[in-house]
Write an enzyme that holds these catalytic residues in place. Structure first.
Site: not given
Length: 443
Positions: A209-210
């Site tokens: 996600d990051t």
């Protein structure tokens, strides 16, 4: 780091309502639920999500259960749900990793909007439509739920709160991230963006996600944030220490790749003109960005001129007189240059009024810079010439910001240039040609 994306830059965003559902009945939204050994929570989660979408979501949808290497009865539960509900499908991966599951399912989906949420449904489902609406409308490229927004309502323990805020602080300080919550399991992306962005994302676990968000933000894509109501799952199986360690390794890897330019982020750039404000229209002046560039260029030359004149005048006059004379000469030249170059006003019409207004702006700048010199003299008695110059530079920077605002709002307001089309369009008669003056568009 993957860099083998074969596509050119992204196309202009469009609204997905028209033609979003093709003849085969492809859904507008595909919600992925990645799971690993979730035989207990999977069925109530999918049933609740399916019921919510049927009642509230106005477009065709699909729910995809992405089972990554479960060793319990999760695959059987997912298959049973897919048989029972026509809008649910299951997908089995033999390797573990949330990022791997999302990349695999998103890459093969035919829906124009792709989303995912955690199986525990910690995030209130009422935020789902606000999450994907900006992607459907073409306003944004990605959307994330944020537990750290001001209007979010969150219930969780102090330990997880500290870890989450500390992680986001690390992202802001090391990768210059501006999004507020990287770890909330509630995100969406447009498929055309995912097709180009996913091959660049290397992580297959929790850092997925990051990395996705950091690369998207660095490429200039628009990320929409939605405040969410979120309740912590006390039975979560996430190993905080191991996950944090892997995340820090990912931060180092991505930061190094960005520093050396190893990622082709230019392939993710939206074309100029995607925003209606970027489009060149007849009779409409250039935007704020163009004016700022012109003003800064003129201001830099004016400041050098002013400092040179001050040094010259200072040879035969005191600091206040030298500063006033330098500012007066520079102000006249500055107003004339900004009138023509920054704000695109041509001809003699209104030139006297503009110079008079420019002198008012000059007086404000004079008060600011003279006040700074007076304060310096009162504080140090007999300051050196270099100190005087340093104070003048600082005071001129402050005066410059104020000067631009006054020029834009008062001396050269936009309506003045907008009305320039009339004099340009009308051909003046030979006998009255000297009474007509052109106002050129700022290009």
């Amino acid at each position: 780091m993957r860099t083998d994306t074969p596509w050119s830059t992204l196309p202009v965003r469009d609204h997905l309502l028209a033609g979003a559902v093709d003849a085969a009945g492809a859904p507008v939204l595909d919600v992925v639920v990645p799971v690993h050994n979730e035989e207990k929570d999977l069925e109530p989660c999918v049933l609740r999500l399916h019921d919510h979408l049927e009642r509230t979501f106005p477009y065709a949808f699909r729910i995809t259960v992405a089972d990554n290497a479960s060793t319990d009865r999760t695959p059987q539960v997912a298959a049973r749900l897919a048989d029972r509900l026509p809008r649910v499908r299951s997908y089995r991966l033999e390797e573990k990793g949330r990022g791997r599951a999302l990349r695999t399912v998103w890459s093969g989906s035919d829906a124009p909007v792709l989303a995912y949420m955690d199986v525990d449904l910690s995030t209130d489902l009422n935020a789902l439509l606000p999450l994907v609406a900006p992607l459907i409308s073409g306003h944004s490229d990605l959307a994330i739920g944020s537990r750290l927004a001001r209007s979010s309502r969150v219930v969780r323990g102090s330990k997880r709160e500290f870890v989450s805020r500390a992680y986001n602080l690390i992202l802001r300080s090391s990768l210059a991230a501006r999004f507020s919550d990287a770890q909330c399991g509630f995100k969406a992306i447009r498929r055309d963006v995912a097709e180009r962005l996913l091959p660049m994302v290397e992580d297959s676990g929790w850092f997925f996600d990051t990395e996705l968000l950091v690369l998207a933000e660095r490429a200039g894509l628009r990320i929409h944030e939605v405040p969410v109501d979120w309740v912590d799952d006390p039975d979560s199986t996430v190993h905080i220490v191991r996950t944090a360690t892997e995340d820090l390794k990912g931060v180092w890897r991505v930061g190094r790749a960005l520093a050396v330019g190893a990622l082709p982020l230019d392939r993710l750039v939206r074309p100029f003109g995607d925003d209606p404000r970027d489009r060149a229209l007849s009779g409409v002046p250039g935007g704020l960005a163009r004016q700022l560039v012109g003003f800064c260029a003129v201001g830099a030359l004016s400041t050098l001129c002013c400092l040179a004149l001050y040094s010259l005048f200072r040879l035969g006059a005191g600091p206040q007189a030298a500063n006033g004379g330098a500012l007066l000469v520079a102000a006249v030249a500055n107003t004339a240059a900004n009138r023509r170059l920054t704000f695109g006003v041509r001809g003699r019409s209104g030139a006297v009024r503009h110079q008079a207004q420019g002198l008012v702006v000059f007086a404000i700048g004079l008060a600011l810079t003279s006040g700074s010199l007076a304060a310096l003299s009162a504080a140090s008695g007999s300051p050196s010439h270099s100190t005087e110059l340093a104070v003048l530079i600082a005071a001129n920077l402050a005066a410059t910001v104020l000067r631009f605002l006054l020029f834009r709002a008062w001396v050269f307001p936009e309506r003045q240039v907008r009305n320039a089309a009339a004099p340009e369009a009308a051909a003046p008669s030979a006998g009255h040609a000297d009474t007509h003056h052109e106002l050129g568009n700022a290009r």
